[in-house]
Motif scaffolding. Sequence first.
Motif, short mmCIF file in Angstrom:
data_model
loop_
_atom_site.label_atom_id
_atom_site.label_comp_id
_atom_site.label_asym_id
_atom_site.label_seq_id
_atom_site.Cartn_x
_atom_site.Cartn_y
_atom_site.Cartn_z
N GLN A 50 0.84 -1.13 -0.09
CA GLN A 50 -0.16 0.06 -0.04
C GLN A 50 0.91 1.27 -0.10
O GLN A 50 0.58 2.32 -0.61
CB GLN A 50 -0.81 -0.05 1.17
N ILE A 51 1.83 1.27 0.86
CA ILE A 51 2.81 2.54 1.01
C ILE A 51 3.54 2.67 -0.49
O ILE A 51 3.58 3.82 -0.97
CB ILE A 51 3.93 2.45 2.03
N SER A 58 0.31 7.01 3.91
CA SER A 58 -0.15 5.65 3.55
C SER A 58 0.44 5.09 4.88
O SER A 58 -0.32 3.98 5.21
CB SER A 58 0.45 5.05 2.39
N LEU A 59 1.87 5.40 5.39
CA LEU A 59 2.06 4.57 6.55
C LEU A 59 1.25 4.96 7.84
O LEU A 59 1.18 4.08 8.73
CB LEU A 59 3.55 5.17 6.62
N MET A 60 0.78 6.26 7.77
CA MET A 60 -0.20 6.46 8.93
C MET A 60 -1.50 5.48 8.82
O MET A 60 -2.32 5.46 10.11
CB MET A 60 -0.60 8.03 8.96
N GLU A 61 -1.96 5.03 7.73
CA GLU A 61 -2.95 4.22 7.47
C GLU A 61 -2.79 2.83 8.07
O GLU A 61 -3.70 2.21 8.46
CB GLU A 61 -3.67 4.37 6.26
N LEU A 106 -1.31 -2.58 12.40
CA LEU A 106 -0.20 -3.26 13.13
C LEU A 106 -0.35 -3.26 14.60
O LEU A 106 0.07 -4.25 15.24
CB LEU A 106 1.18 -2.66 12.68
N GLU A 107 -0.62 -2.18 15.20
CA GLU A 107 -0.97 -1.85 16.56
C GLU A 107 -2.28 -2.48 17.26
O GLU A 107 -2.52 -2.25 18.36
CB GLU A 107 -0.45 -0.55 16.82
N LYS A 108 -3.16 -2.77 16.53
CA LYS A 108 -4.35 -3.41 16.83
C LYS A 108 -4.38 -4.13 17.96
O LYS A 108 -3.71 -5.41 17.62
CB LYS A 108 -5.25 -3.63 15.59
N ARG A 109 -5.18 -3.93 18.85
CA ARG A 109 -5.49 -4.77 19.94
C ARG A 109 -4.32 -5.33 20.82
O ARG A 109 -4.57 -5.83 22.00
CB ARG A 109 -6.16 -6.31 19.47
#
Length: 227
Positions: free
Chosen positions: A78-79, A103-106, A111-114
């Motif tokens: 994506q990036i 794109s990296l912010m998206e 990656l950090e979810k949960r």
Amino acid sequence: MEAYNVIVGFFKNGGVFMIPIVIILALGAAIAIERWVFLTITTAKNKALWNAVTPYLKAGNFAGAMQVTQKSGAAIAQIMTYGLNRIRSARRREDIEQAMEESLMEVLPRLEKRTHYLATFANMATLMGLLGTIIGLIDAFTAVSNANPAEKAELLSRSISIGMNCTAFGLMVAIPLVLIHSMLQTKTTAIIDSLEMASVKFLNAISERAQEGQPAPVPAPAAPRRG
């Protein structure tokens, strides 16, 4: 069989607060396994995509690189797709870099979810254990105050033992959750660093190809000599 009896007895003697601690353990284990598998697969996909795109970047074939990135579900795809799309309209390196940063912010939230829930569950397990111990001690002293003097010592020691089981189990759940949380954070940070490094290499490759593709400067005509 003896170990099974010991474990069952440990849970029975821990009181009712052992149940929420078990639930916390199950939720934490599920999140830890899911996050570990996700991050491991993400790392493998990123490496595979970078190895596939690198030859296109070195050859300056940005159209071929975009075809590869658009077909991939990797985070780095994506990036790089954002950056390749911006090449057509951007005139400066900073414009492409800004598009890739967006794109990296998206990608970062996925990656950090949960992962942060593990630290919360560790704190909850510890507090549940302490609460179970306090409730057990309250019940113990209440029972002792109404008991026969000859039985007070035995009731008090048994009740305190029950309360300590709850605290011990809470710590047994909290310590691994804290450790796993730290490991997942380290793994996530490594992926983020690799994405940033790949972005820099991508921008450098584009800059090099742009410089190679620039026409050579035409020398200025020499001034006529005065005779």
